[in-house]
Design an enzyme around this catalytic site. Structure first.
Site, PDB file in Angstrom:
ATOM      1  N   TYR A   9      18.228  29.037   8.149  1.00 17.39           N
ATOM      2  CA  TYR A   9      17.168  29.824   8.493  1.00 17.39           C
ATOM      3  C   TYR A   9      17.266  29.885  10.272  1.00 17.39           C
ATOM      4  O   TYR A   9      17.388  29.109  10.779  1.00 17.39           O
ATOM      5  CB  TYR A   9      15.655  29.351   8.139  1.00 17.39           C
ATOM      6  CG  TYR A   9      15.458  29.538   6.609  1.00 17.39           C
ATOM      7  CD1 TYR A   9      15.381  30.848   6.048  1.00 17.39           C
ATOM      8  CD2 TYR A   9      15.353  28.328   5.682  1.00 17.39           C
ATOM      9  CE1 TYR A   9      14.966  30.980   4.810  1.00 17.39           C
ATOM     10  CE2 TYR A   9      15.121  28.752   4.575  1.00 17.39           C
ATOM     11  CZ  TYR A   9      14.847  29.962   3.895  1.00 17.39           C
ATOM     12  OH  TYR A   9      14.703  29.922   2.678  1.00 17.39           O
ATOM     13  N   LYS A  59       0.913  -1.313   0.241  1.00 17.90           N
ATOM     14  CA  LYS A  59      -0.013   0.058   0.037  1.00 17.90           C
ATOM     15  C   LYS A  59       0.940   1.333  -0.071  1.00 17.90           C
ATOM     16  O   LYS A  59       2.022   1.239   0.212  1.00 17.90           O
ATOM     17  CB  LYS A  59      -0.902  -0.028   1.233  1.00 17.90           C
ATOM     18  CG  LYS A  59      -0.197   0.275   2.628  1.00 17.90           C
ATOM     19  CD  LYS A  59      -1.085  -0.166   3.770  1.00 17.90           C
ATOM     20  CE  LYS A  59      -0.526  -0.004   5.189  1.00 17.90           C
ATOM     21  NZ  LYS A  59      -1.559   0.126   6.034  1.00 17.90           N
TER      22      LYS A  59
END
Length: 367
Positions: free
Chosen positions: A256, A35
């Protein structure tokens, strides 16, 4: 020249892991769970690599089953969540699928449908996961209704899902197992109970079928590894390269927010991989990364398209150097996706299924 980021998929490792799952339960059959696009590895290529080994596959929904059939996979496919509306039963029949039945409405829809051939059904029991499944006290009546309708349903099995099979403490697993064992004995029912951790660690749960999932892709699902899980081989190597090198002074920030500051004069490698590719933005400074097969660490917040690593102690690291975010480096060194996941406060399933489509998959082995 193409961006260097790629997900290398080792299909021979996938086959090795499937055989390992099968060998843990020699008296069971193993349905290969593929899946979520085979946990991010590519459902059709993985199914093709396993089709001579696996007697059946399992997916979450009809759309995933259709993709496999369109890819030429003819083996039985189990819908682990069954259908989402009654109208899907026509496609279930046309594609020759097996299906879970976990709710009264699904049962009523199946018994109202008139298939040309009966549909194999796995009755799902809520043994304690409290997610999908019939309450244990309702299962015998559900089973009786299906047995009484052989023109609708055939090859009945009991299935359930364990909440704590990966854990060291056995109490809740034993609670679920005791309930399921008693129910299976009363109904004389074949079972499909064991997920990856139960396949690896709990032989008592091995039934007519087991459902190895994440272990097929080389991730160890156990809280504490055992002899079998330590033999799992990584299937995906998320691989890139250094695209720039910076020399920075002690105390200078990187990335950042300036979360990481150089503790000394440092060399920083910029890597072509970021959260826009699926690498987790929550990775903390110190998250392990391999450069030229040597361990180093993330330095600074992950950006959308890039991340930065400290290569101060790697004299041979330079532009073009191999970077492995998880998987196996060219020198054979392995960085487990499970270890990376712990530094991101997540699990391997999230990292593997989160690798985005812009990252090319390159397949090796299983010729």
């Amino acid at each position: 020249m193409a961006r260097p980021l790629i997900a290398d998929i080792d299909l021979d490792a996938l086959r090795h892991n499937y055989r390992l799952a099968r060998d843990q339960a020699p008296h069971s059959q193993a349905v290969a769970v593929i899946k979520a696009d085979a946990y991010g590895h590519g459902a059709v290529p993985c199914a093709r690599a396993l089709e001579d080994l696996a007697p059946a596959f399992a997916v979450a929904c009809l759309e995933e089953a259709e993709t496999l059939r369109e890819g030429g996979i003819t083996a039985p496919i189990v819908l682990l969540e069954g259908v989402f509306e009654a109208a899907e039963l026509e496609r279930v029949e046309a594609l020759g699928l097996w299906m879970a039945v976990h709710s009264e409405w699904q049962l009523q829809a199946l018994l109202a449908y008139r298939p040309a051939r009966p549909i194999p059904v796995w009755v799902k029991v809520d043994s304690g996961m409290h997610r999908l499944g019939f309450p244990p006290e309702q299962v015998e009546r559900v089973w009786e209704r299906l047995v009484a309708a052989p023109e609708h349903a055939c090859d009945l099995h009991l299935m359930s899902h364990f909440a704590t099979a990966d854990a060291l403490a056995p109490d809740y697993f034993q609670h679920q197992m005791t309930l399921l064992d008693a129910l299976a004995r009363r109904l004389d029912a074949p079972t499909c109970l064991a997920n990856s951790p139960a396949t690896l660690a709990w032989p008592a749960s091995h039934g007519a079928w087991n459902r190895p999932g994440v272990m097929l892709y080389g991730s160890d699902p156990l809280e504490a590894s055992n002899e079998a899980s330590r033999r799992l081989a990584p299937v995906m190597t998320l691989r890139s390269a250094i695209i720039a090198v910076l020399e920075i002074a002690a105390g200078e920030p990187v990335g950042y927010g300036g979360r990481w500051r150089a503790p000394r004069p440092s060399r920083i490698g910029v890597v072509a991989c970021g959260y826009g590719d699926g690498y987790d933005r929550h990775a903390v400074d110190g998250t392990p990364i391999l450069v030229n097969g040597q361990r180093t660490a993330l330095a600074g917040k992950v950006s959308m398209d890039m991340l930065t690593v400290d290569i101060t102690d790697l004299a041979d690291a330079d532009i073009g150097s191999e970077v492995v975010l998880w998987g196996r480096a060219d020198n054979g060194e392995v960085l487990s996706v499970d270890e990376v996941a712990r530094h991101c406060d997540t699990i391997s399933y999230t990292l593997l299924t989160g690798v985005l489509p812009r990252v090319p998959r390159r397949y090796h082995g299983a010729d």
